[in-house]
Design a protein around this motif. Structure first.
Motif, mmCIF file in Angstrom:
data_model
loop_
_atom_site.group_PDB
_atom_site.id
_atom_site.type_symbol
_atom_site.label_atom_id
_atom_site.label_comp_id
_atom_site.label_asym_id
_atom_site.label_seq_id
_atom_site.Cartn_x
_atom_site.Cartn_y
_atom_site.Cartn_z
ATOM 1 N N ARG A 84 20.475 0.729 -38.614
ATOM 2 C CA ARG A 84 21.150 1.980 -38.256
ATOM 3 C C ARG A 84 22.615 1.747 -37.858
ATOM 4 N N GLY A 85 23.113 0.538 -38.100
ATOM 5 C CA GLY A 85 24.505 0.231 -37.802
ATOM 6 C C GLY A 85 24.781 -0.087 -36.342
ATOM 7 N N ILE A 86 23.731 -0.347 -35.587
ATOM 8 C CA ILE A 86 23.889 -0.672 -34.164
ATOM 9 C C ILE A 86 23.829 -2.185 -34.009
ATOM 10 N N GLY A 87 24.828 -2.736 -33.358
ATOM 11 C CA GLY A 87 24.857 -4.168 -33.111
ATOM 12 C C GLY A 87 24.079 -4.499 -31.849
ATOM 13 N N MET A 88 23.466 -5.666 -31.856
ATOM 14 C CA MET A 88 22.663 -6.063 -30.707
ATOM 15 C C MET A 88 22.693 -7.577 -30.575
ATOM 16 N N LEU A 89 22.964 -8.029 -29.360
ATOM 17 C CA LEU A 89 22.976 -9.461 -29.070
ATOM 18 C C LEU A 89 21.899 -9.748 -28.044
ATOM 19 N N TRP A 90 21.040 -10.711 -28.348
ATOM 20 C CA TRP A 90 19.968 -11.139 -27.443
ATOM 21 C C TRP A 90 20.535 -12.264 -26.595
ATOM 22 N N ASN A 91 20.764 -12.009 -25.313
ATOM 23 C CA ASN A 91 21.399 -12.962 -24.423
ATOM 24 C C ASN A 91 20.360 -13.556 -23.471
ATOM 25 N N THR A 92 20.406 -14.871 -23.312
ATOM 26 C CA THR A 92 19.516 -15.560 -22.378
ATOM 27 C C THR A 92 20.342 -16.351 -21.370
ATOM 28 N N ASP A 93 21.307 -15.686 -20.781
ATOM 29 C CA ASP A 93 22.160 -16.260 -19.752
ATOM 30 C C ASP A 93 21.295 -16.911 -18.657
ATOM 31 N N PRO A 94 21.745 -18.014 -18.058
ATOM 32 C CA PRO A 94 20.944 -18.676 -17.011
ATOM 33 C C PRO A 94 20.558 -17.767 -15.839
ATOM 34 N N THR A 95 21.319 -16.696 -15.622
ATOM 35 C CA THR A 95 20.992 -15.795 -14.503
ATOM 36 C C THR A 95 19.628 -15.129 -14.670
ATOM 37 N N ILE A 96 19.076 -15.108 -15.873
ATOM 38 C CA ILE A 96 17.781 -14.434 -16.060
ATOM 39 C C ILE A 96 16.652 -15.130 -15.304
ATOM 40 N N TYR A 97 16.907 -16.334 -14.790
ATOM 41 C CA TYR A 97 15.892 -17.073 -14.042
ATOM 42 C C TYR A 97 16.043 -16.906 -12.528
ATOM 43 N N SER A 98 17.058 -16.206 -12.091
ATOM 44 C CA SER A 98 17.352 -16.087 -10.665
ATOM 45 C C SER A 98 16.503 -15.000 -9.999
ATOM 46 N N PRO A 99 15.760 -15.357 -8.946
ATOM 47 C CA PRO A 99 14.969 -14.353 -8.216
ATOM 48 C C PRO A 99 15.835 -13.242 -7.611
ATOM 49 N N THR A 100 17.052 -13.583 -7.145
ATOM 50 C CA THR A 100 17.914 -12.534 -6.582
ATOM 51 C C THR A 100 18.388 -11.588 -7.674
ATOM 52 N N PHE A 101 18.652 -12.111 -8.863
ATOM 53 C CA PHE A 101 19.006 -11.262 -10.006
ATOM 54 C C PHE A 101 17.852 -10.309 -10.294
ATOM 55 N N HIS A 102 16.645 -10.843 -10.355
ATOM 56 C CA HIS A 102 15.454 -10.027 -10.612
ATOM 57 C C HIS A 102 15.349 -8.888 -9.602
ATOM 58 N N ALA A 103 15.467 -9.227 -8.328
ATOM 59 C CA ALA A 103 15.296 -8.232 -7.272
ATOM 60 C C ALA A 103 16.339 -7.118 -7.364
ATOM 61 N N GLN A 104 17.548 -7.467 -7.764
ATOM 62 C CA GLN A 104 18.633 -6.487 -7.794
ATOM 63 C C GLN A 104 18.627 -5.581 -9.015
ATOM 64 N N ILE A 105 17.830 -5.939 -10.033
ATOM 65 C CA ILE A 105 17.825 -5.094 -11.243
ATOM 66 C C ILE A 105 16.469 -4.459 -11.526
ATOM 67 N N GLY A 106 15.521 -4.620 -10.624
ATOM 68 C CA GLY A 106 14.241 -3.941 -10.797
ATOM 69 C C GLY A 106 13.162 -4.723 -11.500
ATOM 70 N N VAL A 107 13.326 -6.046 -11.613
ATOM 71 C CA VAL A 107 12.278 -6.880 -12.195
ATOM 72 C C VAL A 107 11.257 -7.123 -11.092
ATOM 73 N N LYS A 108 9.998 -6.883 -11.408
ATOM 74 C CA LYS A 108 8.927 -6.967 -10.415
ATOM 75 C C LYS A 108 8.413 -8.404 -10.271
ATOM 76 N N PRO A 109 7.825 -8.708 -9.116
ATOM 77 C CA PRO A 109 7.195 -10.039 -8.956
ATOM 78 C C PRO A 109 6.152 -10.255 -10.057
ATOM 79 N N GLY A 110 6.115 -11.459 -10.594
ATOM 80 C CA GLY A 110 5.177 -11.769 -11.664
ATOM 81 C C GLY A 110 5.685 -11.417 -13.044
ATOM 82 N N GLU A 111 6.934 -10.965 -13.141
ATOM 83 C CA GLU A 111 7.535 -10.671 -14.449
ATOM 84 C C GLU A 111 8.569 -11.736 -14.796
#
Length: 151
Positions: A84-111
């Motif tokens: 559909r002409g939409i660009g998308m980049l799948w990013n796996t920045d190291p911050t995705i492993y941070s518990p504080t990052f999880h808590a601040q963006i709505g990622v639940k425990p066990g996710e």
């Protein structure tokens, strides 16, 4: 049919919050380098972000199956968007492993965060990159004796 994925979309002020959280995580010093101002501007110019999360099952086989299913879902999402002409980049920045990052963006425990999708309409289509030839990646076995030879 477990559908182990969940999506958190960040738009408008939500996008600004996500980028601020990413910036703050970089500034904690746990990651290779702080975020440069031009990178911050670039991230803020992206129209939308979708954080893809999965339930992290403690059973290794289920975890791997779920991770593969979520990865395939992301790839299908990218292909459908590109169509559909939409660009998308799948990013796996190291911050995705941070518990504080999880808590601040709505990622639940066990996710587990599988990736941060950067979504928008590209100014240009990136040039296709050279891929490894299939001959280097494919082994065809036509008899059991070949398995013995390859040991």
């Amino acid at each position: 049919m477990r559908e182990p994925w969940r999506f958190i979309a960040f738009l408008d002020e939500g996008k600004q919050h996500l980028v601020e959280v990413l910036k703050n995580e970089k500034e904690k010093g746990k990651f290779p380098r702080p975020m440069k101002p031009e990178r911050l501007e670039q991230l803020l110019s992206i129209p939308a972000f979708v954080v893809v999360v999965m339930q992290a099952d403690p059973r290794p086989m289920i975890f791997e199956e779920d991770f593969a299913a979520v990865s395939a879902c992301i790839q299908n999402f990218q292909l459908a968007a590109w169509e559909r002409g939409i660009g998308m980049l799948w990013n796996t920045d190291p911050t995705i492993y941070s518990p504080t990052f999880h808590a601040q963006i709505g990622v639940k425990p066990g996710e587990k965060v599988v990736g941060i999708m950067q979504i928008g309409y590209p100014d240009m289509t990136p040039k296709a990159q050279q891929r490894t030839s299939i001959e280097e990646k494919l082994t065809v076995i036509t008899s059991a004796s070949q398995l013995e030879e390859n040991k």
